[in-house]
Enzyme design. Structure first.
Site, PDB file in Angstrom:
ATOM      1  CD  GLU A   1      81.777 -33.467  35.394  1.00  0.00           C
ATOM      2  OE1 GLU A   1      81.359 -32.553  36.140  1.00  0.00           O
ATOM      3  OE2 GLU A   1      81.419 -33.593  34.212  1.00  0.00           O
TER       4      GLU A   1
ATOM      5  CG  ASN B   1      77.235 -37.170  34.091  1.00  0.00           C
ATOM      6  OD1 ASN B   1      78.347 -37.497  34.491  1.00  0.00           O
ATOM      7  ND2 ASN B   1      77.072 -36.325  33.103  1.00  0.00           N
TER       8      ASN B   1
ATOM      9  CD  GLU C   1      78.824 -40.294  28.306  1.00  0.00           C
ATOM     10  OE1 GLU C   1      79.596 -39.983  27.373  1.00  0.00           O
ATOM     11  OE2 GLU C   1      78.964 -39.861  29.466  1.00  0.00           O
TER      12      GLU C   1
ATOM     13  CG  ASN D   1      77.022 -33.174  32.035  1.00  0.00           C
ATOM     14  OD1 ASN D   1      77.527 -33.323  33.140  1.00  0.00           O
ATOM     15  ND2 ASN D   1      77.444 -33.832  30.963  1.00  0.00           N
TER      16      ASN D   1
ATOM     17  CG  ASP E   1      80.550 -31.543  31.064  1.00  0.00           C
ATOM     18  OD1 ASP E   1      79.954 -31.804  32.117  1.00  0.00           O
ATOM     19  OD2 ASP E   1      81.363 -32.331  30.554  1.00  0.00           O
TER      20      ASP E   1
END
Length: 294
Positions: A18, A104, A123, A150, A200
């Site tokens: 990420e 996140n 989640e 996100n 995302d």
């Protein structure tokens, strides 16, 4: 324009790659394995890859450049990061529901504010929120109601805030007041089908195109500001997580991926899952703002 072919530049089975980030001074690409937990460093010139394994609770959240070093978010809040000394210093924790939610994704806006998304720990429940954090450590909550937040991304003029509500397959746009940091006018920017996966991480290019990664969708898609699909870049892996433009000309899109939840059959089908990819898109990105520096 013909479809570009992404190449794998760092082959590694990251659990949850990420937060990819270009450092224009060091000329290196940074990215996280949220469940490693680890900070990965890639030098495009030498092709050298390095990794800093961290002793933190997982998952981590996001990594951004700051006036001095970096800022990292994790279960315990935010940390100031001295990359050269490999040292983390606890800072502030803007999360007002740390027992229920976790940090996140996050990004810095054109005015130097850090925007952070939180998600329900499982989640499932829509209890995550959107926070902003200023360099003096003060934070503000702007919206709630997301199981997994996100993105986010900002239009070139900094007046539109894009945000992925991953679990319900929606991407929202908000009006962002650059002066006050207030969000208003939430509307649906786009909705993903089941075949497209879930939205995302994202980045916005110099022309205002919004590049959104598809979790379980095997691709990154460029959307026009109107919401229309402009082009898709297919990847050989299903879990596509974040992207950022990098390089001297900001013309190479780097893309992180994940292996979390993939069984042996899925990994056999996608042996490069978890790796870092790069692709020349024909578009240029924008310099990523520095936290605390307008």
């Amino acid at each position: 324009m013909p479809a570009a072919e992404p190449i794998c530049v760092v082959k590694t089975p990251a659990i949850l790659g990420e937060s990819v980030l270009w450092h224009p001074v060091e000329k290196k690409v940074y990215w996280l394995d949220l469940k490693g937990p680890a900070i990965h460093i890639y030098d495009p010139a030498s092709k050298a890859a390095d990794i800093w394994q961290l002793e933190l609770d997982v998952p981590m959240g996001t990594l951004v450049r700051a006036r001095e070093g970096f800022v990292l978010t994790g279960r315990e809040g935010t940390f100031k990061v001295d990359m050269a000394a490999r040292k983390l210093t606890p800072w502030v924790n803007p999360n007002d529901r740390p027992e229920l939610t976790m940090f996140n994704d996050g990004k810095v806006d054109r005015q130097g504010r850090l925007w952070l998304c939180t998600s329900d720990n499982k989640e499932v429940e829509p209890i995550g929120g959107i926070y902003s954090l200023s360099a003096d450590g003060k934070s503000e909550i702007h919206d709630r109601g997301f199981a997994c937040g996100n993105g986010p991304g900002f239009s070139p003029d900094g007046r539109i805030f894009y945000f992925s509500d991953t679990m319900v397959r929606k991407v929202y746009a908000y009006d962002l007041d650059p002066r006050t940091g207030a969000l208003a006018g939430q509307r649906i920017f786009t909705e993903f089908t089941e075949e497209q996966g879930m939205p995302d991480g994202m980045t916005v290019d110099a022309e205002g195109g919004i590049w959104i990664c598809h979790w379980e969708g095997w691709r990154v898609t460029r959307f026009l500001p109107s919401g229309e699909i402009d082009r898709e870049i297919r990847l050989p892996v299903p879990l596509v997580t974040s992207c950022a433009f990098a390089g001297e000309a900001l013309d190479t899109l780097y893309i992180t991926t994940a292996t979390v939840g993939l069984d042996a059959a899925a990994l056999a089908r996608a042996p490069l899952a978890g790796s870092l990819f790069a692709v020349k898109t024909g578009h240029r990105g924008l310099p990523e703002p520095v936290f605390g520096q307008a």
